[in-house]
Structures are given as C-alpha cells and as structure tokens.
Design a protein around this motif. Structure first.
Motif, short mmCIF file in Angstrom:
data_model
loop_
_atom_site.label_atom_id
_atom_site.label_comp_id
_atom_site.label_asym_id
_atom_site.label_seq_id
_atom_site.Cartn_x
_atom_site.Cartn_y
_atom_site.Cartn_z
N ALA A 16 38.66 45.00 33.02
CA ALA A 16 38.19 43.62 32.94
C ALA A 16 39.14 42.73 33.71
CB ALA A 16 38.08 43.15 31.48
N GLY A 17 38.60 41.73 34.36
CA GLY A 17 39.44 40.81 35.12
C GLY A 17 38.60 39.68 35.68
N GLY A 18 39.28 38.75 36.36
CA GLY A 18 38.55 37.63 36.91
C GLY A 18 39.39 36.78 37.84
N LEU B 104 48.15 37.01 34.14
CA LEU B 104 47.47 36.23 35.17
C LEU B 104 48.50 35.57 36.08
CD1 LEU B 104 47.65 32.90 34.55
CD2 LEU B 104 45.94 33.48 32.83
N VAL B 105 48.03 35.22 37.26
CA VAL B 105 48.88 34.51 38.21
C VAL B 105 48.19 33.22 38.64
CG1 VAL B 105 50.06 36.56 39.07
CG2 VAL B 105 47.95 35.81 40.18
N LYS B 106 49.04 32.21 38.90
CA LYS B 106 48.58 30.95 39.49
C LYS B 106 49.11 30.93 40.92
CE LYS B 106 49.51 28.65 35.07
NZ LYS B 106 50.20 27.49 34.43
N ALA C 125 44.07 34.40 39.08
CA ALA C 125 43.51 35.75 38.96
C ALA C 125 44.13 36.40 37.73
CB ALA C 125 43.80 36.58 40.21
N VAL C 126 43.34 37.25 37.07
CA VAL C 126 43.80 37.83 35.81
C VAL C 126 43.31 39.26 35.65
CG1 VAL C 126 41.83 36.93 34.51
CG2 VAL C 126 43.94 37.48 33.29
#
Length: 289
Positions: free
Chosen positions: A173-175, A5-7, A19-20
């Motif tokens: 899968a992600g979000g 994931l990133v911030k 986002a991941v």
C-alpha cells in the motif's frame, strides 16, 4: 520496510510533493477491522491519503475524513495528525466483489458513485475548518483530487493504491500527493500531467520495494527532487479506558446506576481499533462518585 512518508519539492519549488509507503499501517487497520479485499482497498486508500494530509498539518493539529457513498461499504472514517498517527474504519468491513474490467479491486462499486467527501480540520482554533465535495468516482484518489481543487483551491494529483493477498492480508500500500504552487507555468503543469498519465500503479511500485523517495524520483523523471522531511507513520488509536470512563461519567449518575442495575457492568467498543473495554459494577460505582 517500516512505513514512512516524505515531503519534497521539485521544479525549483513550484511543485510540492508527498509520497508514502503504508503497507504495515493498512494491514493493521485490516486486521483490526477484519475487512475483506475490496473493503480493505477502500479503507487503505483513504488511510494512506489521510496520513499524507496529516503531514500537511503542524503541532497538535489533526483532521478527520469521511467518505459517505451510496455503496454497500457505508461510510469510511479516518483521522490523522501531524505526528504520523492515523486510524480508520468502515461501516461494513465484509464487502468484496469480483475484479472490475481493468482487473483491479472494484472500489467504486463498494463505495458508490454518489455521496460526499468531507474533511474536518482541527487547527487549534475556536472553530473547525470544514470542506465538503460530492463524490466524483468512488475510487477515492480521484475524489480527493477533486476535493483539493474545489475546496482548498490547490491544483493537485492524488494517487493511492492497495494490493491484497489471496488470504486478504495486505501485500502493498502506498500513495502520493502532488500539488502545484501559485505561479507555476503551464509548461510545468503539462509535463506533470504527461508524467502522471504514464505513471505505473503506486501499489505495484511499493510491492517492488520502491521507497517513497524512489517513487517521487520515478514520477518526476529527470527533475531534481529536494527531500524536505521524512517521518514514520503508523496506525495508532486515541482510545483508552480512561477516555471511555470520562465518557461514561458524562452520561450522568442515573444512566450509570441503570447500567449497574440492569447489566451489572458496562462494555464499550472502539470503532477505530475494535478494542473492547469492560467496567465492573464496582468501577461504575466509583465513576458515580
């Protein structure tokens, strides 16, 4: 591609974003829980969001999520920490339905449209922070959006998606979680609403090979996205034979002796990872001492 994931921030720091890509993590949960397609989507969305919420924490902090609806899946439990470790399970993994009218897995039917979403944060203080809101749709993402706005008073947009293969394995899968910081103008909020409305399904982008960075850039169009941090995520359980041994010791010698006399040993199963631990009579006798 490994899960991570990133911030980030955008709109000159007025908007915080996460986002991941969580395909492997959700697949590991599916494999351990033996979830069917609709249950996989519900659990996968919850795990994906829990991973991003874990990234909002620091140090040894952790959070536990419980989605308790009135649907056949029962409760969904997930927990995550600031190190990218996440795990989860559902009460009834063998739930699956026909696709809904939008052609998607019918998560709301599995979860139910009545119930509650609770978040318990262990921030290393004497007392836990606990927030609870009613379920608003059972689709998971909308329920977390409502949680952030109501319980934490942070205007947010939450999206999570899971694509399942015909053999029930996880295809993608992600979000993402987008949060508006205090002082952000109405113009920024309006632009975000428009961009989110026209945004494609997050799981589709992941299945096309889009990275978390590319997902955020696609979401914010021409705005500069400043990546603050990138971190791996993975399904990791905290259980061990030693932890369970301590739990057995806590039952007291009388209960342990009963296990020896009646069952000639003991067996314990972890809800999260489905690992089973066996204790022989000799091991139980040693625990009594």
């Amino acid at each position: 591609m490994k899960d991570y994931l990133v911030k980030a921030t955008t709109f000159d720091g007025s908007v915080r974003a996460y986002a991941v890509s969580s395909t492997n993590t959700v697949e590991e949960a599916r494999r351990r829980q033996d979830t069917w397609a609709t249950a996989s989507a519900a659990l996968g969305r919850t795990i994906t969001i829990t991973a991003m919420m874990g990234a909002m924490l620091k140090g040894e902090d952790s959070n536990t999520i419980k989605v308790q609806g009135n649907g056949p899946i029962g409760a969904i439990i997930a927990d995550g920490n600031a190190k990218g470790h996440v795990r989860g399970y559902v009460n009834n993994p063998h739930v699956d339905f026909e696709l809904n009218e939008k052609g998607k897995l019918d998560v709301a039917r599995a979860v139910g449209t009545e119930g509650s979403l609770s978040v318990i944060k262990d921030l290393g203080l004497k007392e836990y922070f606990t927030g609870e809101v009613p379920i608003v749709s059972g689709e998971i993402s909308e329920d977390f959006t409502y949680y952030f706005a109501t319980s934490e008073q942070v205007p947010s947009a939450v999206g999570a998606g899971v694509l399942v293969n015909p053999d029930h394995t996880i295809l993608a899968a992600g979000g993402f979680i987008i949060q508006v910081m205090p002082g952000a103008g109405e113009e920024i909020i309006t632009r975000l609403e428009e961009q989110i409305q026209s945004f494609p399904a997050i799981s589709t982008l992941v299945s096309e090979g889009k990275s978390p960075e590319q997902i955020l850039q696609r979401l914010f169009v021409d705005e500069e996205v400043k990546i603050l941090e990138s971190m791996p995520i993975e399904f990791r359980c905290k259980c061990s034979k030693d932890r369970l041994a301590n739990a057995i010791i806590g039952l007291g010698n009388e209960e342990i002796q009963s296990m020896i006399d009646q069952d000639h040993g003991a067996e314990a199963n972890c809800h999260f990872c489905n690992e089973t631990y066996h204790f022989t009579e000799q091991e139980l006798e040693e625990l009594m001492q």
